[in-house]
Scaffold this active site. Structure first.
Site, PDB file in Angstrom:
ATOM      1  N   LYS A  52       1.322 -36.063  -6.576  1.00  0.00           N
ATOM      2  CA  LYS A  52       0.074 -36.452  -7.259  1.00  0.00           C
ATOM      3  C   LYS A  52       0.264 -37.794  -7.957  1.00  0.00           C
ATOM      4  CE  LYS A  52      -1.411 -31.719  -7.497  1.00  0.00           C
ATOM      5  NZ  LYS A  52      -1.333 -30.417  -8.139  1.00  0.00           N
ATOM      6  N   GLN A  96      -0.698 -27.663 -13.734  1.00  0.00           N
ATOM      7  CA  GLN A  96      -0.046 -27.284 -12.476  1.00  0.00           C
ATOM      8  C   GLN A  96       0.293 -25.793 -12.498  1.00  0.00           C
ATOM      9  OE1 GLN A  96       0.605 -29.411  -9.731  1.00  0.00           O
ATOM     10  NE2 GLN A  96       1.064 -27.464  -8.777  1.00  0.00           N
ATOM     11  N   ASP A 119      -9.704 -30.141 -11.264  1.00  0.00           N
ATOM     12  CA  ASP A 119      -9.317 -29.118 -10.286  1.00  0.00           C
ATOM     13  C   ASP A 119     -10.466 -28.134 -10.024  1.00  0.00           C
ATOM     14  OD1 ASP A 119      -6.947 -29.206  -8.917  1.00  0.00           O
ATOM     15  OD2 ASP A 119      -5.752 -28.242 -10.493  1.00  0.00           O
TER      16      ASP A 119
END
Ligand code: NAD
Length: 282
Positions: A52, A96, A119
């Site tokens: 990322k 994460q 997200d």
């Protein structure tokens, strides 16, 4: 022989366009920034975060990493998210997963400000997707939809079977495909006679995490096959959920692994950070 849906090339194309948008924001004094929280020492998670970071560098997005010890308390995690929520220079926040079991990931996702939830896991954004409203769509389903669009694969009226009902892939895919007017069937580990559902499908999206699970006898001639799965063989090779070599001969379109859905997922994260930076500065 199927047309290979080249996720790598499409991801490159989208990233080039995002770089232009990012430069434009910078010229207005807005520096798009993604904050990533990593809890503990999971080696796969570290690789995902590194990838990322690289994608951010490519597009020109600032990247800030918060690495927390695995024994962090829930309050400490929530306090960090709240402090990132209030930072004006942070546009996207990503936690994460997985995180250690003693932590409540649902509360953490709920705490991420909906307008920084790149997200798309905050329940408010999940609800907006369900209602067909503009929102942050979670990155893997969004990437799959972009592939359909790029290859002019019309979902309207098609029988589309999704295998796997996770919160991050299968469930949001239901809404994404419904919004494109597909007739959606969702299968999972308790589904009886899975083959009946895949054989009947014009489009199959597989996200379960089992190598070579989808075989050619399970699909109909000319079906579109999207392989979300990522599995490592004993030889260390990356493969999807689909028996690519054999299914390729029968399908009309197919995504490879690697080079299919994977590069699109990170690219749509970049897309969501740019979108957040724009919306927060309107
Ligand atoms: P998960 O691991 O949370 O759940 C797996 C799902 O598969 C469950 O819903 C389960 O019901 C279903 N399933 C398991 N065995 C089955 C069977 N025999 N028949 C039918 N359904 C079955 O799912 P996930 O997190 O969505 O991950 C799925 C796969 O996708 C993994 O390989 C993961 O690595 C991969 N993945 C890839 C990307 C990407 O960017 N390419 C992103 C996310 C996940």
């Amino acid at each position: 022989m199927a047309t290979i849906i080249d996720g790598k090339a499409l991801a490159q194309k989208i990233r080039s366009n995002l770089k232009i948008e990012c430069d434009e924001l910078k010229s207005r004094g807005i520096l798009p920034k993604l904050a990533v929280i990593l809890v503990g020492n999971d080696s796969a998670s570290k690789i995902y975060v590194r990838n990322k970071n690289r994608a951010c560098e490519e597009v020109g997005i600032e990247f800030e990493e918060y690495i927390l010890n695995s024994d962090i308390t829930q309050d400490e995690l929530i306090n960090l998210i709240n402090s990132l929520n209030s930072k004006k220079d942070v546009h996207g926040i990503l936690l994460q997963s997985p995180i250690p079991n003693h932590l409540d990931i649902n509360q953490a996702f709920r705490t991420i400000a909906p307008d920084k939830d790149v997200d798309g896991f905050n329940p408010l954004n999940v609800g907006k997707l369900t209602l067909g409203q503009d929102t942050f769509v979670s990155c893997t389903p969004y990437g799959v939809i972009k592939m359909f669009e790029e290859y002019n694969i019309d979902l309207s009226g098609k029988n589309l079977t999704i295998i796997g009902r996770s919160n991050i892939v299968g469930k949001p895919l239901i809404q994404c495909c419904l919004n494109k007017n597909a007739t959606v069937t969702i299968c999972h580990s308790k589904t009886k006679d899975l083959k009946e559902h895949t054989k009947n499908a014009d489009i199959v999206i597989c996200a379960i995490g089992k190598a070579k699970f989808i075989t050619e006898d399970m699909i109909k001639e000319g079906a579109v096959i999207i392989d979300v799965g990522i599995n490592r063989t004993e030889e260390g090779k990356l493969v999807g959920d689909v028996d690519f070599q054999n299914v390729e001969k029968k399908a009309s379109y197919i995504t490879p692994v690697p080079g299919g859905v994977g590069p699109m997922t990170i690219t749509m994260l970049m897309n969501n950070v740019i979108k957040a930076a724009k919306q927060l500065n309107m």
